[in-house]
Enzyme design. Structure first.
Site, PDB file in Angstrom:
ATOM      1  N   ALA A   5      44.244  36.386  36.099  1.00 24.87           N
ATOM      2  CA  ALA A   5      44.393  35.679  37.370  1.00 24.87           C
ATOM      3  C   ALA A   5      43.084  35.842  38.132  1.00 24.87           C
ATOM      4  O   ALA A   5      42.609  36.966  38.321  1.00 24.87           O
ATOM      5  CB  ALA A   5      45.560  36.248  38.172  1.00 24.87           C
ATOM      6  N   VAL A  20      42.469  41.024  36.420  1.00 22.28           N
ATOM      7  CA  VAL A  20      41.748  40.345  37.495  1.00 22.28           C
ATOM      8  C   VAL A  20      40.493  39.683  36.929  1.00 22.28           C
ATOM      9  O   VAL A  20      39.644  40.338  36.324  1.00 22.28           O
ATOM     10  CB  VAL A  20      41.365  41.329  38.614  1.00 22.28           C
ATOM     11  CG1 VAL A  20      40.575  40.594  39.707  1.00 22.28           C
ATOM     12  CG2 VAL A  20      42.607  41.977  39.206  1.00 22.28           C
ATOM     13  N   LYS A  21      40.401  38.382  37.133  1.00 30.73           N
ATOM     14  CA  LYS A  21      39.289  37.606  36.604  1.00 30.73           C
ATOM     15  C   LYS A  21      38.213  37.462  37.681  1.00 30.73           C
ATOM     16  O   LYS A  21      38.510  37.081  38.823  1.00 30.73           O
ATOM     17  CB  LYS A  21      39.808  36.237  36.158  1.00 30.73           C
ATOM     18  CG  LYS A  21      38.946  35.499  35.158  1.00 30.73           C
ATOM     19  CD  LYS A  21      39.718  34.269  34.660  1.00 30.73           C
ATOM     20  CE  LYS A  21      38.940  33.480  33.634  1.00 30.73           C
ATOM     21  NZ  LYS A  21      39.683  32.276  33.221  1.00 30.73           N
ATOM     22  N   LEU A  22      36.971  37.758  37.304  1.00 34.67           N
ATOM     23  CA  LEU A  22      35.871  37.791  38.260  1.00 34.67           C
ATOM     24  C   LEU A  22      34.659  37.050  37.704  1.00 34.67           C
ATOM     25  O   LEU A  22      34.422  37.060  36.492  1.00 34.67           O
ATOM     26  CB  LEU A  22      35.482  39.241  38.565  1.00 34.67           C
ATOM     27  CG  LEU A  22      36.581  40.122  39.165  1.00 34.67           C
ATOM     28  CD1 LEU A  22      36.240  41.586  38.990  1.00 34.67           C
ATOM     29  CD2 LEU A  22      36.769  39.777  40.646  1.00 34.67           C
TER      30      LEU A  22
END
Length: 217
Positions: A56, A82-84
């Site tokens: 996400a 967590v996508k960054l």
């Protein structure tokens, strides 16, 4: 190699889950927008369906807000990743999450140098964009091979997640290049099983079977 679905469409996920081959799901802002749904609701529903990692993406571009958004996304379910973005702020956030034990997927990777920085920041996954590199005349699969070599030499634990996958050949090439996972649109996922000789052979077998007049049941 793990196979992830690149979608935010819950119906698509439900359709392919019975194959037993969906190891995770990746989403991004474009896919969330296409779904027309609230991000928290759709991520929660996907996490309830799929036990594997669910990416996400934070949409902030500054470190402080990325961390706040990432914390909120990670609180949705324990399997959220967590996508960054691969920026300095994104890498700072990656380190902050690694220090807290929160998994991350660093996205928009287009060079081995970027992949090295992500690994040093403690990323769980690095997402090289194979198709987009091919679009500009670069070698997307070659990048996967370079990252694999770099990670193996330096014993980085970050997993290579081939992204921007356009066709079944990309998936095969990613597997041969040593990618740990590939995230695939649903149409490409379904195409992996297809080959014209398989269809032709099955038709021949069935035609011969019909001639016997038998039934197995």
């Amino acid at each position: 190699m793990k196979l992830f679905l690149d979608t935010a469409d819950v119906a698509v996920i439900k359709d392919l889950l019975p194959t037993g081959m969906v190891d995770g799901v990746t989403t991004n802002p474009s896919l969330i927008a296409k779904s027309g749904r609230n991000i928290a609701e759709v991520i929660a529903e996907i996490c309830a369906l799929v036990e594997g990692p669910i990416s996400a993406e934070a949409v902030a571009t500054d470190f402080e807000t990325m961390v706040k958004e990432g914390d909120k996304l990670a609180s949705i379910a324990p399997n959220v990743v967590v996508k960054l973005p691969l920026t300095w702020d994104g890498l700072r956030a990656t380190r902050a999450f690694a220090d807290k034990g929160i998994k991350t997927n660093v996205t928009l990777c287009f060079s081995a140098a970027q992949a090295m920085l992500a690994a040093k920041a403690g990323a769980t996954f690095i997402s090289p964009f194979v198709g987009r590199l091919d679009d500009v005349g670069a070698d997307g699969v070659g990048l996967l091979e370079d990252i694999r070599t770099l990670y193996d030499i330096h014993d980085f634990s970050t997993e290579i997640l081939a992204a921007s996958v356009r066709n079944a050949d990309h998936v095969t090439a990613a597997a041969l290049a040593g990618a740990d996972a590939s995230t695939i649109p649903a149409d490409v996922f379904k195409a992996l099983v297809k080959h014209p000789l398989t269809d032709k052979g099955l038709d021949a077998f069935l035609a011969d079977w019909d001639k016997t007049g038998q039934s197995i049941l």
